[in-house]
Every structure is written in C-alpha cells, then in structure tokens.
Design a protein around this motif. Structure first.
Motif, PDB file in Angstrom:
ATOM      1  N   ASP A 192      14.306   6.148  -0.149  1.00 48.02           N
ATOM      2  CA  ASP A 192      14.296   5.380  -1.203  1.00 48.02           C
ATOM      3  C   ASP A 192      12.223   5.694  -0.664  1.00 48.02           C
ATOM      4  O   ASP A 192      11.483   6.241  -1.097  1.00 48.02           O
ATOM      5  N   VAL A 193      12.760   4.707   0.845  1.00 47.74           N
ATOM      6  CA  VAL A 193      11.170   5.215   0.889  1.00 47.74           C
ATOM      7  C   VAL A 193      10.441   5.876   1.680  1.00 47.74           C
ATOM      8  O   VAL A 193       9.488   6.237   1.551  1.00 47.74           O
ATOM      9  N   ILE A 194      11.266   6.975   1.960  1.00 49.47           N
ATOM     10  CA  ILE A 194      10.344   8.179   3.100  1.00 49.47           C
ATOM     11  C   ILE A 194      10.741   9.305   1.722  1.00 49.47           C
ATOM     12  O   ILE A 194       8.668   9.535   1.958  1.00 49.47           O
ATOM     13  N   ALA A 195      10.648   9.614   1.065  1.00 47.84           N
ATOM     14  CA  ALA A 195      10.808  10.306   0.165  1.00 47.84           C
ATOM     15  C   ALA A 195       9.662   9.756  -0.780  1.00 47.84           C
ATOM     16  O   ALA A 195       9.280  10.844  -1.108  1.00 47.84           O
ATOM     17  N   VAL A 200       4.404  11.237  -2.251  1.00 49.04           N
ATOM     18  CA  VAL A 200       2.838  10.133  -2.654  1.00 49.04           C
ATOM     19  C   VAL A 200       1.993  10.486  -1.549  1.00 49.04           C
ATOM     20  O   VAL A 200       0.825  11.626  -1.838  1.00 49.04           O
ATOM     21  N   ILE A 201       1.996  10.838  -0.268  1.00 46.53           N
ATOM     22  CA  ILE A 201       1.029  11.584   0.929  1.00 46.53           C
ATOM     23  C   ILE A 201       0.884  12.714   0.767  1.00 46.53           C
ATOM     24  O   ILE A 201      -0.293  12.972   0.738  1.00 46.53           O
ATOM     25  N   ILE A 202       1.594  13.383   0.739  1.00 51.29           N
ATOM     26  CA  ILE A 202       1.907  15.477  -0.030  1.00 51.29           C
ATOM     27  C   ILE A 202       1.141  15.616  -1.285  1.00 51.29           C
ATOM     28  O   ILE A 202       0.000  16.416  -1.151  1.00 51.29           O
ATOM     29  N   ALA A 203       1.021  14.989  -2.270  1.00 53.71           N
ATOM     30  CA  ALA A 203       0.445  14.836  -3.250  1.00 53.71           C
ATOM     31  C   ALA A 203      -0.815  14.586  -3.125  1.00 53.71           C
ATOM     32  O   ALA A 203      -1.991  15.134  -3.572  1.00 53.71           O
ATOM     33  N   VAL A 204      -1.335  13.510  -2.877  1.00 52.87           N
ATOM     34  CA  VAL A 204      -2.354  12.951  -2.748  1.00 52.87           C
ATOM     35  C   VAL A 204      -2.763  14.110  -1.397  1.00 52.87           C
ATOM     36  O   VAL A 204      -4.115  14.050  -1.872  1.00 52.87           O
ATOM     37  N   VAL A 226      -3.500   7.544   1.090  1.00 53.23           N
ATOM     38  CA  VAL A 226      -2.733   7.807   2.307  1.00 53.23           C
ATOM     39  C   VAL A 226      -2.422   7.589   3.775  1.00 53.23           C
ATOM     40  O   VAL A 226      -1.342   7.461   3.490  1.00 53.23           O
ATOM     41  N   ALA A 227      -3.769   6.656   3.889  1.00 46.24           N
ATOM     42  CA  ALA A 227      -3.270   6.032   4.688  1.00 46.24           C
ATOM     43  C   ALA A 227      -2.817   5.049   4.390  1.00 46.24           C
ATOM     44  O   ALA A 227      -2.046   4.067   5.077  1.00 46.24           O
ATOM     45  N   GLU A 228      -3.071   3.925   2.952  1.00 45.52           N
ATOM     46  CA  GLU A 228      -2.467   2.917   2.756  1.00 45.52           C
ATOM     47  C   GLU A 228      -0.980   3.195   2.643  1.00 45.52           C
ATOM     48  O   GLU A 228      -0.573   2.208   2.550  1.00 45.52           O
ATOM     49  N   THR A 229      -1.020   4.066   1.525  1.00 45.72           N
ATOM     50  CA  THR A 229       0.277   4.503   1.456  1.00 45.72           C
ATOM     51  C   THR A 229       1.689   4.530   3.425  1.00 45.72           C
ATOM     52  O   THR A 229       2.720   4.707   2.728  1.00 45.72           O
ATOM     53  N   GLY A 230       1.374   5.171   3.375  1.00 44.92           N
ATOM     54  CA  GLY A 230       1.629   5.660   5.592  1.00 44.92           C
ATOM     55  C   GLY A 230       1.744   3.751   6.024  1.00 44.92           C
ATOM     56  O   GLY A 230       3.271   4.048   6.647  1.00 44.92           O
ATOM     57  N   ARG A 231       0.789   3.283   5.807  1.00 46.36           N
ATOM     58  CA  ARG A 231       1.113   2.304   6.312  1.00 46.36           C
ATOM     59  C   ARG A 231       1.897   0.737   5.811  1.00 46.36           C
ATOM     60  O   ARG A 231       3.302   0.451   6.497  1.00 46.36           O
ATOM     61  N   ARG A 232       2.315   1.103   4.381  1.00 41.22           N
ATOM     62  CA  ARG A 232       3.458   0.347   3.595  1.00 41.22           C
ATOM     63  C   ARG A 232       4.430   0.672   4.198  1.00 41.22           C
ATOM     64  O   ARG A 232       5.138   0.379   4.312  1.00 41.22           O
ATOM     65  N   ALA A 233       4.721   2.437   4.290  1.00 37.76           N
ATOM     66  CA  ALA A 233       6.036   3.271   3.790  1.00 37.76           C
ATOM     67  C   ALA A 233       6.597   2.656   5.685  1.00 37.76           C
ATOM     68  O   ALA A 233       7.479   2.270   5.875  1.00 37.76           O
ATOM     69  N   LEU A 234       5.435   2.498   6.505  1.00 44.04           N
ATOM     70  CA  LEU A 234       6.083   2.136   8.325  1.00 44.04           C
ATOM     71  C   LEU A 234       6.145   0.604   8.292  1.00 44.04           C
ATOM     72  O   LEU A 234       6.784   0.865   8.543  1.00 44.04           O
ATOM     73  N   GLY A 235       5.524  -0.068   7.131  1.00 41.31           N
ATOM     74  CA  GLY A 235       6.151  -1.768   7.353  1.00 41.31           C
ATOM     75  C   GLY A 235       7.404  -1.987   6.922  1.00 41.31           C
ATOM     76  O   GLY A 235       7.783  -2.229   7.506  1.00 41.31           O
ATOM     77  N   GLY A 248      15.765 -10.779  17.322  1.00 46.91           N
ATOM     78  CA  GLY A 248      14.718 -12.167  17.823  1.00 46.91           C
ATOM     79  C   GLY A 248      13.476 -12.074  17.022  1.00 46.91           C
ATOM     80  O   GLY A 248      13.017 -13.366  16.651  1.00 46.91           O
ATOM     81  N   GLY A 249      13.573 -10.787  16.072  1.00 47.38           N
ATOM     82  CA  GLY A 249      11.990 -11.004  15.011  1.00 47.38           C
ATOM     83  C   GLY A 249      12.556 -11.819  13.814  1.00 47.38           C
ATOM     84  O   GLY A 249      14.190 -11.836  13.370  1.00 47.38           O
ATOM     85  N   SER A 250      12.036 -12.859  13.179  1.00 49.90           N
ATOM     86  CA  SER A 250      12.458 -13.441  12.092  1.00 49.90           C
ATOM     87  C   SER A 250      12.040 -12.757  10.636  1.00 49.90           C
ATOM     88  O   SER A 250      10.990 -11.875  11.070  1.00 49.90           O
ATOM     89  N   ALA A 251      12.418 -13.149   9.711  1.00 46.31           N
ATOM     90  CA  ALA A 251      12.139 -12.384   8.688  1.00 46.31           C
ATOM     91  C   ALA A 251      10.806 -12.418   7.596  1.00 46.31           C
ATOM     92  O   ALA A 251      10.824 -11.867   7.253  1.00 46.31           O
ATOM     93  N   GLN A 252       9.660 -13.501   8.374  1.00 47.89           N
ATOM     94  CA  GLN A 252       8.693 -13.856   7.858  1.00 47.89           C
ATOM     95  C   GLN A 252       7.653 -13.243   8.379  1.00 47.89           C
ATOM     96  O   GLN A 252       7.041 -12.204   7.567  1.00 47.89           O
ATOM     97  N   GLU A 253       8.217 -11.897   9.450  1.00 50.49           N
ATOM     98  CA  GLU A 253       7.037 -11.134  10.133  1.00 50.49           C
ATOM     99  C   GLU A 253       7.580 -10.090   8.886  1.00 50.49           C
ATOM    100  O   GLU A 253       6.446  -8.744   9.172  1.00 50.49           O
ATOM    101  N   HIS A 254       7.960  -9.692   8.674  1.00 48.97           N
ATOM    102  CA  HIS A 254       7.803  -8.413   7.513  1.00 48.97           C
ATOM    103  C   HIS A 254       7.672  -8.332   5.721  1.00 48.97           C
ATOM    104  O   HIS A 254       7.460  -9.590   5.246  1.00 48.97           O
ATOM    105  N   GLU A 255       7.905  -7.844   4.844  1.00 47.63           N
ATOM    106  CA  GLU A 255       6.937  -8.093   3.496  1.00 47.63           C
ATOM    107  C   GLU A 255       8.818  -8.086   3.011  1.00 47.63           C
ATOM    108  O   GLU A 255       9.568  -7.772   3.592  1.00 47.63           O
ATOM    109  N   PRO A 256       8.368  -8.691   2.145  1.00 51.10           N
ATOM    110  CA  PRO A 256       9.778  -9.373   0.878  1.00 51.10           C
ATOM    111  C   PRO A 256      10.166  -7.761  -0.071  1.00 51.10           C
ATOM    112  O   PRO A 256       9.275  -7.463   0.003  1.00 51.10           O
TER     113      PRO A 256
END
Length: 385
Positions: A192-195, A200-204, A226-235, A248-256
């Motif tokens: 879902d995330v990557i597709a 969106v990146i291709i269309a924009v 495009v850059a913002e969408t890529g960063r969000r997808a990477l996150g 050892g990473g914590s859940a607070q390091e990532h978006e909800p």
C-alpha cells in the motif's frame, strides 16, 4: 539372580539325606534361563513357560523356578493395562493352586525341597495345600499390585511426555502461523505504501516534466511535492521495517499509524497529483485505531488504482459513512467503461483481506455507468481472530 538362586537351591536339594535327582533340576534351569531370555521379544510365550516351569519345579525340582512366575506376574502388570494384567494374575493363581497340590503331595510321596517338608507340611493334604497356596497367593498378589502400579506410573509419565511434545509442536506451529500472518501484514502494508507513493511520484513527475519549460514555478513546486512524498514513503517503510527488526529502537522514533482522521490529507495528496478527488465523510469515526487504519488503507489503495489505471477521469468520489455498527466506503470514478472480468491485482486482494478481517463485504468491479467502483462495508466491532 535367578541363576544364583537356582544353583544354590539345587546344591542344597542334592545334600543327603533328602537328595533330589539332578537331571530334572538341570532341565528346569535351562528352561528358566530360556524363558528369561525371550521375555522381551516373546512375552506371551515367556509367561506361559514361566508358570509351567514353576509348577514343574514345585513338583520335581528345586523350587527355584517359582521365581519365574513372580517375575512373569510383575512384568505383565508393568507392561499391560488392567484387564490383561489381572488376567495374567488369574492364570498365575491357577498355576499356583496346581503347584501347591504338587508340593503338598511331594511332602509324602516324593523327594522334599531342601528337607523342609517335614517342618512345613503335616499329614493333612488339604491343610498342607491351603497353607502353601495362601503363601504363594499372597506373594503373587503383592507382586501383581507392584507391577500394575509401576506400569500405571510408566504409562502416565509416557503420556505426559507425549503431551509435552505435542504442546511443543503446537506452540511452534502457532509461532510459525503468527510469523506468516505478520509477514503477510507487513507485505500488505508495504504494498500500500510503496504503490501509493510511487503512483503519486510518477504522476506529479510527469506533470513537472510537462510544465518545466513553460511554467517553471509550477514544475518546481511539483518537484517539491515529489520529494515530500518520497520522504513520507521512506518514513513509513522505515517504520514497517523497524516493527520487525530488533534493533533496540523505540516506537517514538517513527510516525504514528495513519487513521481515518487523515483521509482529507490523503485526498489532498491525490488532488495535488492531478486526480480530481471529492471526499465526503458522514458520521462519527470509530476510535478503534485498527479500523481507522483499515479504512485509510482501503481508500488509499482504491485511489491509487484509479491514479495508475484510469484514463480520462474527470471526477472521483469518495464517500465514507460511519454508523454505530459499521462503516461503508464507496469509491467511484467516472472513467470510460471497463470490460467485465478484468483480473484483480494484489491491491484489490489486499482490500478483500482487510475487509474480511472485520467480517465485512466488498464489491469491486466495473460500474454500470462507466468507470470503476469499490464498495466496502466493515463492522465496527472487534476484528475476527
């Protein structure tokens, strides 16, 4: 032990003045050793030989073979369950009765055992038989009880071991099932995330490329999207990978996780990518985060499919209606007619799996008025296990 006892009793029986013939004791000793040798491979034959030799030993031998009947009764109780064990005990008791008759008669008409007959046997055959039989019966009863108790404990421990092994296998199977389900969930989320992001990146990017010469400011803004969408997808990809990686990473390091409250933002992303989306939300969204994520992903996947496959789409309507019992999602575009029987991709399969998790229904396919529509209805209760 049996060999030592047989030799010792035979030596005592050969002493005068009450000596017993040697050859019966030799044959009985050989037969006893043979019965002990085959008792594991041929238990029934060994049991029959043991009770027979014990009677013969009381009749014309040293009496050492009586130990074979004791071993046979104990082995039967330890090896078999109650019915067979007590049947073996009954057979041994019958042979004991015959052996008692032989021993009581031997005290008057035959050679005594160890010269003891004058002290334990009198002149009343019936009383002599009763005394001998009661002694033998008491020994056999004690041995039978010990054998059945040992067999019961052995079988009980064996059942516990089998049960523990079965529970261990079931636990391992449950772990493997849980891992497979988690892998499937992550694969669905990744799809879902990557597709969505790539569509969106291709269309924009296509829009930015077309506007690069004549409208450089719009092309620059599109590249920023495009850059913002890529960063969000990477996150989101990092969050998904972090949920299965023990670093050892914590859940607070990532978006909800996204939920239904972000549907307007999601629709805005597709509008920015050039897809004319009109969103309508009715009712009060559920506070269940899992249901909110499911609704978000269904809308996201449906709009991604429109962005990737639809041509000449003038409008896409998204309606999300919440009630106390369920939520209905209706996504429809006004693109050109689509042939019936179009093969479903992985995205639609993922939608069906998400809807099935909440005991709902989904109807996806070409619309009678043209274009494509997805109609899903999910229950607001707990997901099915």
């Amino acid at each position: 032990m049996y060999a030592v006892l047989a030799v010792g009793l035979a030596a005592l029986s050969l002493e005068p003045p009450h000596s017993t013939p040697l050859w019966p004791m030799v044959l009985l000793g050989i037969g006893g050793l043979a019965a002990l040798t085959i008792r594991h491979r041929y238990p029934r034959l060994s049991f029959g030989a043991a009770v027979t030799l014990s009677v013969l030993s009381l009749a014309c031998g040293s009496g050492a073979e009586s130990l074979l009947a004791v071993v046979a009764v104990y082995s039967a109780g330890a090896r078999h369950k109650g019915r067979i064990a007590w049947l073996s005990f009954g057979i041994a008791m019958a042979s004991a009765a015959i052996g008692a008759v032989a021993l009581s008669m031997r005290g008057t008409v035959g050679p005594p055992i160890l010269g003891l007959a004058p002290r334990i046997l009198g002149r009343d055959p019936l009383l002599d038989w009763a005394n001998v039989f009661l002694i033998i019966a008491a020994v056999l009863l004690i041995v039978a009880l010990l054998g059945t108790n040992a067999g019961h404990r052995r079988r009980y421990i064996g059942e516990l071991v089998v049960r523990a092994e079965r529970l261990a296998r079931e636990r391992d199977q449950q772990v493997e099932i849980a891992r497979a389900l988690e892998r499937e969930r992550i694969a669905r989320e990744m799809h879902d995330v990557i597709a969505h992001s790539l569509s969106v990146i291709i269309a924009v990017s296509d829009g930015a490329h077309a506007a690069a010469d004549d409208r450089p400011a719009e092309a620059k803004a599109a590249i920023a999207r495009v850059a913002e969408t890529g960063r969000r997808a990477l996150g989101e990809v990092r969050r998904l990978l972090g949920s299965v990686r023990d670093d050892g990473g914590s859940a607070q390091e990532h978006e909800p996780q996204p939920d239904a409250s972000r549907l307007a933002t999601l629709a805005g992303e597709f509008v920015a990518a050039g897809l004319p989306v009109r969103l309508t939300v009715a009712g009060t969204p559920s506070t269940d985060p899992g249901l909110g994520l499911t609704v978000y992903r269904i809308v996201q996947e449906s709009l991604t499919n429109v962005l990737r496959h639809a041509r000449q789409v003038r409008a896409v309507t998204v309606t999300v209606a919440w009630t106390a019992d369920d939520v209905t999602i209706h996504v429809r575009d006004d693109g050109p007619p689509i042939a019936a029987g179009t093969e479903e991709g992985r995205g639609l399969l993922g939608i069906r799996e998400r809807v099935a998790l909440y005991g709902g229904t989904v109807d996806a396919g070409p619309d009678v008025e043209g274009g494509w529509r997805v109609l899903a209805r999910l229950r607001s209760g707990d997901p099915q296990s």
